[in-house]
Design an enzyme around this catalytic site. Sequence first.
Site, short mmCIF file in Angstrom:
data_model
loop_
_atom_site.label_atom_id
_atom_site.label_comp_id
_atom_site.label_asym_id
_atom_site.label_seq_id
_atom_site.Cartn_x
_atom_site.Cartn_y
_atom_site.Cartn_z
N GLU A 44 32.17 46.22 61.34
CA GLU A 44 31.24 45.30 60.68
C GLU A 44 29.90 46.00 60.51
OE1 GLU A 44 30.49 41.48 62.54
OE2 GLU A 44 29.65 40.76 60.66
N GLU A 366 34.99 33.34 61.59
CA GLU A 366 34.94 32.33 62.65
C GLU A 366 34.68 30.97 62.01
OE1 GLU A 366 31.99 33.67 65.41
OE2 GLU A 366 33.41 34.97 66.44
#
Length: 647
Positions: A44, A366
């Site tokens: 990321e 998420e």
Amino acid sequence: MKRLATLLALSLAIGGAQAQHVMTVDVTQPTAEIQPTMYGVFFEDINFGADGGLYAELVKNRSFEFPQPFVGWVPFGNVTIQDADPAFPRNPHYVRVVNDGRLLRAGLDNEGYRGMGFKAGEKYRFSVYARTPDARPLKLSVEMVRSNAENPVKKEIEISGKDWKKYTVVLESNFTDAHSRLRVVLLTEGTVDMDHISLFPVNTWKGRENGLRADLEQALYDLNPGVLRFPGGCIIEGNSLATRYQWKNSVGPVENRPLNENRWNYTFKHKAFPDYFQSYGLGFFEFFQLSEDIGAEPLPVISCGLSCQYESHEVVPLDELQPYVQDALDLIEFANGDATTTWGKVRADMGHPEPFNLKMIAVGNEQWDKVYVERLEVFVKAIRKKYPDMKIIGSSGPRCDGKEFDYLWPEMKRVGVDLVDEHYYMEPKWFQDNAARYDSYDRKGPKVFAGEYAAHDYTTNKDNNWLAALSEAAFMTGLERNADVVHLATYAPLFAHVDAWQWNPDLIWFDNLKMMRTPNYYVQQLYGMNAGTDVLKLTMDGKAVTGQDGLYASSVLDSRTGEIVVKLVNLAGKSACVTVNFSGLKKKQQIVSGTCTYMQSDDLKQKNTLEEGEMLAPHVRPVDVEASSLDLTLAPYSFGVYRLQVR
Ligand code: AHR
């Protein structure tokens, strides 16, 4: 049967007689196949992981597209930002430098990402798109300037003509300095327009222009990862829908990829980085290429039409979701379509006519609640229709238990995703207590992707210390034992720049010159290098070893080499005597030799640092045996991997 004692111990037991632990590995019948994807990497762009990190570009804000276009630059003399008749329509700003003769010079410095790292003897490729309205050619001086500003390394280039052209020059540094800068000076009287001012080390991974930092990619390669999850994490969601990661903006000519705000620029008030943007120079083509380079299956994550639910929580109405779904379908075409397809052609034109062979895609990061499930269902339907073999990964929310998790798992089963992404950033004790987490998971439901996890030791400000790493090693024996359910596992986050990080712990730390692998990295590497192909049942007193007396264990067969691999963790502060019996060896079969790769420290707070180096790293020693069992003394706080040859 002859039995030779084998010692993993580096130090003797601390006080008292030792209990003898007897473990048995049943070599007759593997209990599960281990997916080649089992241990991987999650990338990321957080902590300057991409721009300022793995992406080797040294110039920050090279296209002058930051909201304040001089961020990263120090202009001197007559320097302005322009946008008329730009070189790159999606990055319209450029800089105009005028040397009007009254000043000796005019130009600008770039500060890089907390400085630029130059190494003596290394070459650096400077490039710029430039034009001049003047009839005669102009001279630019390109200078690498060390932090004390003395004796810059310089080269000159000549700019001519009123059309945008690319100019390139290679400079060789004669100094080493992590906090240098780049200077571009207009030496002759006149006007020059410049855009996409870039400086890369020549020595990138595989020597690619627009390449990746060789040392950091090497560290990924050395993990032997089975999968690469990218590009996030929260950045796929964005702080707002407008700043979500849009993969289509990250492909095609690098100069024309529009800038995006990084979701991590001011997430943490105590650690704000207002200069954190995404150039997309490391974009989806480069991510697929990276996967290929390091031998990992690519696993892209895409926005499901929800921005970060912790932050703005913007929701794309269901009847406006189609462009998001189309992005997912087009991405699969970009990865796998042939050059006659629209997006396959984009990939082919970028230099990769062969497909990238994408097999998995994750929808959302998420995410939670009904609002997610409703959107996921739309994606699943569309992807299954067009690409029935594509594996789809859904989310179980941001936590490994609780309301959202309990709601989402049954929903994931109902929707019929192939894998469910679980995240756990928990204390070391949780990892120690959860080695049996997956023993009771439904064998018939979706498989598990442990997509983000790391042990957070709050007693040390979440250091990447030995306690955290050893706890992860212990927990991972449970992933391995349950490889029929757990198909992928990736630690998170991956990278952190020592001068610009938002989140810790992280697997690999770096500055502008060097990098440091944490003890956690080496635990991941020991699993990645010794993943094996099939799980072998390992028991102690008839049970899996999940923390009894601080011991954790798992065993696998590597059918490619015929070796048996045993992983043993001793999380107790005293050494442990362990006998490992191998039951079911055929007549005349024996364990003949092998290696033991181990990590140990009596200090659970020990960590590696860039300054002092990698004090905690694996050591290897040979194991000479001729037996159907091993007698071992496991040192306190140790992790050992035995690779044993059977003959
Ligand atoms: O790994 C850092 C962040 O943790 C990820 O972006 C997100 O998915 C999680 O909350």
